[in-house]
Design a protein around this motif. Structure first.
Motif, PDB file in Angstrom:
ATOM      1  N   LYS A   1       3.743  -0.741 -10.203  1.00 43.43           N
ATOM      2  CA  LYS A   1       3.518  -0.443  -8.795  1.00 43.43           C
ATOM      3  C   LYS A   1       2.029  -0.487  -8.489  1.00 43.43           C
ATOM      4  CE  LYS A   1       7.618   2.433  -8.002  1.00 43.43           C
ATOM      5  NZ  LYS A   1       8.116   3.740  -7.507  1.00 43.43           N
TER       6      LYS A   1
ATOM      7  N   ASN B   1      -0.869   0.248  -5.079  1.00 43.18           N
ATOM      8  CA  ASN B   1      -1.197   0.641  -3.712  1.00 43.18           C
ATOM      9  C   ASN B   1      -2.586   0.084  -3.429  1.00 43.18           C
ATOM     10  OD1 ASN B   1      -1.448   1.826  -1.210  1.00 43.18           O
ATOM     11  ND2 ASN B   1      -1.886   3.870  -2.017  1.00 43.18           N
TER      12      ASN B   1
ATOM     13  N   GLU C   1      -5.770  -0.940  -1.420  1.00 44.05           N
ATOM     14  CA  GLU C   1      -6.519  -0.563  -0.221  1.00 44.05           C
ATOM     15  C   GLU C   1      -7.307  -1.743   0.342  1.00 44.05           C
ATOM     16  OE1 GLU C   1      -8.990   2.748  -1.115  1.00 44.05           O
ATOM     17  OE2 GLU C   1      -7.334   4.047  -1.760  1.00 44.05           O
TER      18      GLU C   1
ATOM     19  N   GLY D   1      -7.693  -0.209  -5.350  1.00 45.90           N
ATOM     20  CA  GLY D   1      -6.438   0.500  -5.131  1.00 45.90           C
ATOM     21  C   GLY D   1      -5.997   1.265  -6.361  1.00 45.90           C
TER      22      GLY D   1
END
Length: 276
Positions: free
Chosen positions: A21, A23, A25, A54
């Protein structure tokens, strides 16, 4: 028929790949394959001067395969590369447990100007030779008198455990930059060649162990036997390293040094099929 379907579904759940996973930015273009991606361990306190891209993680919800520490580190490096980052800082780790066969890892990814500045470990590659800037340790002449340089390198094995499916046993090696050092006034090309051969010998025995595990068809279900083979190979490796230093008098006998360089080149070629 229903029983067969249930078994198939259970197999699909428990034998899945690790979940990756991210995330992100800041979206950047992916970096080319082969780009150096540096990984800093959770305990590494180096200040990172770069752009935070991220957060990433490699984990699962059950019994995955091929998701040991080394394998998931490589998975996160690939996520970082595809996100335009060249440094992974681990922020949390969880070892395998009865709830998960994976070594779970969380981290932050950054884009820095020169990742080599932060590099703590180097894996052997025929595309990269050691340079003196890789030797970041402080010379310890008290523990190692009459020594011009120290190469700290070794190899090991790891595998994730899944009671339902065998996984691969990984053999990898490492050059430890902050445990390797040279005396500044003796940092010349000849001494560096001698130290490179030490690392090349590490690669030879890494490949030999890979071949041994392959020839014996060993997987994670044979980890006890694999550990025994590792121990015997490592003892052979230590003796080989000691003989190299003794024969060359730590590089002082230049004619013998050249002979050893030829020997090592032949041995690397002999096990070329087992390089990564």
């Amino acid at each position: 028929m229903k029983k067969y379907i249930l078994i198939t579904l259970a197999f699909s759940v428990f034998a899945c790949a690790p979940k990756l996973k991210s995330n992100i930015e800041t979206k950047l273009e992916p970096l080319p394959k082969g780009t150096l991606i540096v990984v800093l361990e959770q305990t590494d306190n180096q200040d990172i001067e770069g752009q935070l891209i991220g957060e990433v993680s490699a984990k699962d919800n059950g019994f995955s395969v091929n998701c040991g520490y080394y394998q998931n580190i490589n998975n996160l490096k690939e996520v970082a590369r595809n996100s335009g980052a060249n440094l992974v800082k681990i922020t949390q780790e969880k070892q395998p447990s009865k709830w998960s066969s994976c070594f779970r890892i969380w981290g932050k990814i950054y884009k820095v100007d020169d990742p080599k500045v932060y590099e703590t470990k180097i894996e052997w590659s025929d595309k990269r030779r050691l340079v003196w800037s890789d030797f970041k340790g402080t010379p310890d002449t008290e523990a190692h008198p009459n020594t011009l340089a120290i190469t700290n390198s070794g190899f090991g094995i790891e595998s994730s455990f899944n009671p339902f499916k065998a996984s691969e046993i990984i053999v990898h090696n490492t050059f430890n930059t902050f445990k390797s050092w040279g005396i500044p006034e003796h940092m010349n090309d000849y001494v560096l060649r001698h130290e490179q051969i030490h690392f090349d010998i590490t690669e030879i025995f890494t490949r030999k162990l890979r071949k041994t595990l392959f020839d014996n068809n060993l997987t994670s279900k044979d980890i006890t036997r694999a550990k025994a083979l590792f121990e015997s190979t490592f003892q052979e490796y230590k003796l080989f390293q000691e003989r190299y230093d003794a024969d060359t008098q730590k590089g002082e006998k230049k004619d013998t040094q050249e002979k050893w360089e030829a020997i090592v080149e032949i041995e690397l070629a002999k096990y070329d099929a087992y390089k990564t």
